[in-house]
Design an enzyme around this catalytic site. Structure first.
Site, PDB file in Angstrom:
ATOM      1  N   LYS A 105       0.864  -1.181   0.000  1.00 57.48           N
ATOM      2  CA  LYS A 105       0.000   0.000   0.000  1.00 57.48           C
ATOM      3  C   LYS A 105       0.897   1.227   0.000  1.00 57.48           C
ATOM      4  O   LYS A 105       1.630   1.481   0.958  1.00 57.48           O
ATOM      5  CB  LYS A 105      -0.889  -0.027   1.251  1.00 57.48           C
ATOM      6  CG  LYS A 105      -1.760   1.185   1.484  1.00 57.48           C
ATOM      7  CD  LYS A 105      -2.738   1.485   0.381  1.00 57.48           C
ATOM      8  CE  LYS A 105      -3.621   0.355   0.001  1.00 57.48           C
ATOM      9  NZ  LYS A 105      -4.552   0.622  -1.102  1.00 57.48           N
TER      10      LYS A 105
ATOM     11  N   HIS B 156     -10.324  -6.943  -4.552  1.00 63.61           N
ATOM     12  CA  HIS B 156     -10.014  -5.881  -3.600  1.00 63.61           C
ATOM     13  C   HIS B 156     -10.460  -6.261  -2.187  1.00 63.61           C
ATOM     14  O   HIS B 156     -11.352  -7.086  -2.004  1.00 63.61           O
ATOM     15  CB  HIS B 156     -10.763  -4.616  -4.058  1.00 63.61           C
ATOM     16  CG  HIS B 156     -10.858  -3.538  -3.039  1.00 63.61           C
ATOM     17  ND1 HIS B 156     -11.977  -3.329  -2.253  1.00 63.61           N
ATOM     18  CD2 HIS B 156      -9.982  -2.578  -2.679  1.00 63.61           C
ATOM     19  CE1 HIS B 156     -11.783  -2.279  -1.470  1.00 63.61           C
ATOM     20  NE2 HIS B 156     -10.582  -1.813  -1.701  1.00 63.61           N
TER      21      HIS B 156
ATOM     22  N   ASN C 182     -11.161  -4.373   1.809  1.00 64.06           N
ATOM     23  CA  ASN C 182     -11.025  -3.437   2.924  1.00 64.06           C
ATOM     24  C   ASN C 182     -10.875  -4.282   4.194  1.00 64.06           C
ATOM     25  O   ASN C 182     -10.940  -5.501   4.131  1.00 64.06           O
ATOM     26  CB  ASN C 182     -12.277  -2.562   3.071  1.00 64.06           C
ATOM     27  CG  ASN C 182     -12.341  -1.441   2.050  1.00 64.06           C
ATOM     28  OD1 ASN C 182     -13.328  -1.309   1.351  1.00 64.06           O
ATOM     29  ND2 ASN C 182     -11.309  -0.633   1.974  1.00 64.06           N
TER      30      ASN C 182
END
Ligand code: GKR
Ligand code: MG
Length: 422
Positions: free
Chosen positions: A193, A320, A322
């Protein structure tokens, strides 16, 4: 022969889980991340589970939709969409976080449908004895590869003791973090990230990872914190080093400008986040890879539809993540198992969570992969004591919507989180 099974009631339990101070392009993770655990009960005594975002606007939408669901057959997924639309009525554009693309009405509706659709699939599996991946067309893989999700991070949240992960603020720290995750979980690919430090520092971190892990595919994701010019420069420097570069800059137009001048594949979970984004992105040649996410694309069936679109247009497909718990990891794994062209290792934040809401044993990461849970349904069981404890934590933590900018201001009062910063 299957019998009619209908929904009798739904409980939606917000939870807060400890989260380390992970840095990203807009700020830093707060000490707690919010999730919602859904339990959908039926007249057959079956309970279907699901996991969704746990912020206030999401909870409001979930509750409004839930009120419409009693009487719905667990097989009627199209009926689910209709009832959710009735429950939501006029709905405000939303996105769970600024790091998963722009707010939109489509996303607000899709994430609500998704939350219940996963629970209905879990119920269908429990009613038939099948796994969700079998209901989705059958497993094309029994082990789903995930990548190690590397983050720059502080040693601890401001005012708190260092956490067990420690600090990672430079190439050596990132390599040490990667080593720890690879040793522990056997990850076969690495994602950093980025968008946190000036690009040259992140290029140095990627080069250090390449040196330390010569065979691991590498990805870098600055969450649109670079200008087009900066993106060009980094793409040139890291061509041949990265497997793909994720969301270097913002918007379809910006991504297309970057794509036009690099051979490096560009991936996104920010500029293509609803079906409406696909035609303009394809026309502009903005991306080579879409990161799906059943939570905001509209569920498991919608994610399979996205997979078909990607196949048709020659786009790669990745996944993806979270911050999430084990119910979502089970859903992601079941979906990935049944999606033939999901050939990249998926993202997961799982390694950063020290608290869990499912009973232990169903889901482990080993050899860099998660074995598809045995089922039936998702193959996970809620630990009701853990759920109650994490709900208490939610009530006490005071956080009601993710705000990485505010968390950064605790240490840097003038922080704005405005992008692109580089
Ligand atoms: O949690 O800091 C984070 C991540 O940056 C996340 O919010 C992103 O949505 O992981 C995501 C991504 O790939 O962009
Ligand atoms: Mg991303």
């Amino acid at each position: 022969m299957t019998t009619a099974i209908t929904i009798t009631d739904v409980s939606i339990t917000p939870v807060a889980v400890q989260d380390p101070p992970l840095l990203n392009s807009v700020g830093v993770h707060e000490p707690y991340a919010l999730r919602a655990i859904l339990q959908v009960r039926t007249d057959a005594g079956l309970v279907g589970v699901s996991e969704a975002y746990g912020d206030d606007p999401t909870l409001d939408r979930l509750r409004r939709a839930a009120a419409e669901l009693p009487g719905l057959s667990i097989w009627d997924l199209n009926g689910l969409s209709r009832r959710v639309a009735v429950g939501l009525g006029e709905v405000a554009p939303d996105s769970p976080t600024e790091l998963a693309g722009a707010p939109s009405v489509a996303k607000a509706i899709a994430s609500t449908v998704s939350a219940f659709e996963v629970a209905l699939y879990d119920l269908q599996g429990k009613a038939t004895g099948l796994r969700v991946c079998d209901l989705l067309g059958g497993a094309v893989r029994e082990r789903v590869p995930f990548s190690a999700y590397l983050f720059y991070k502080w040693a601890g949240h401001p005012g708190q003791e260092p956490d067990s992960f420690g600090e990672a603020l430079d190439p050596a720290g990132i390599v040490a973090q990667a080593r720890r995750l690879v040793d522990r979980y056997g990850f076969g690919s690495l994602k950093l990230k980025g968008g946190v430090f000036p690009p040259d520092e992140e290029i140095a971190a990627i080069r250090a990872l390449r040196e330390a892990f010569p065979e691991h595919p590498l990805r870098l994701d600055p969450n649109a914190n670079w200008s087009v010019a900066t993106s060009h420069r980094v793409a040139t420097e890291l061509a041949g080093v990265l497997e793909y570069l994720e969301d270097p800059t913002g918007g379809i137009e910006g991504m297309a400008e970057v794509a036009a001048h690099t051979g490096l594949p560009l991936a996104t979970n920010m500029c293509v986040t609803t079906f409406d984004d696909v035609p303009p992105a394809v026309a502009a040649g903005a991306v080579s890879i879409v990161l799906s996410d059943h939570h905001f694309w509209g569920g498991l069936r919608a994610s399979q539809k996205l997979a078909g679109i990607c196949e048709t247009f020659g786009l790669g497909l990745s996944m993806h993540s979270n911050t999430h718990l084990g119910v979502s990891l089970a859903a992601m794994t079941q979906l990935a198992a049944a999606t033939p062209n999901l050939t990249y290792a998926c993202d997961t934040h799982s390694v950063w969570q020290v608290e869990e809401v499912i009973e232990p044993g169903a889901i482990e990461i080993s050899g860099g992969a998660v074995r598809v849970p045995d089922g039936p349904g998702l193959g996970v069981t809620i630990d009701q004591d853990a759920l109650a404890r994490l709900h208490e934590q939610y009530l006490g933590c005071g956080i009601r919507r993710r705000d990485d900018v505010a968390a950064m201001r605790v240490r840097y009062p003038d922080w704005t989180g405005a992008r692109p910063r580089f």
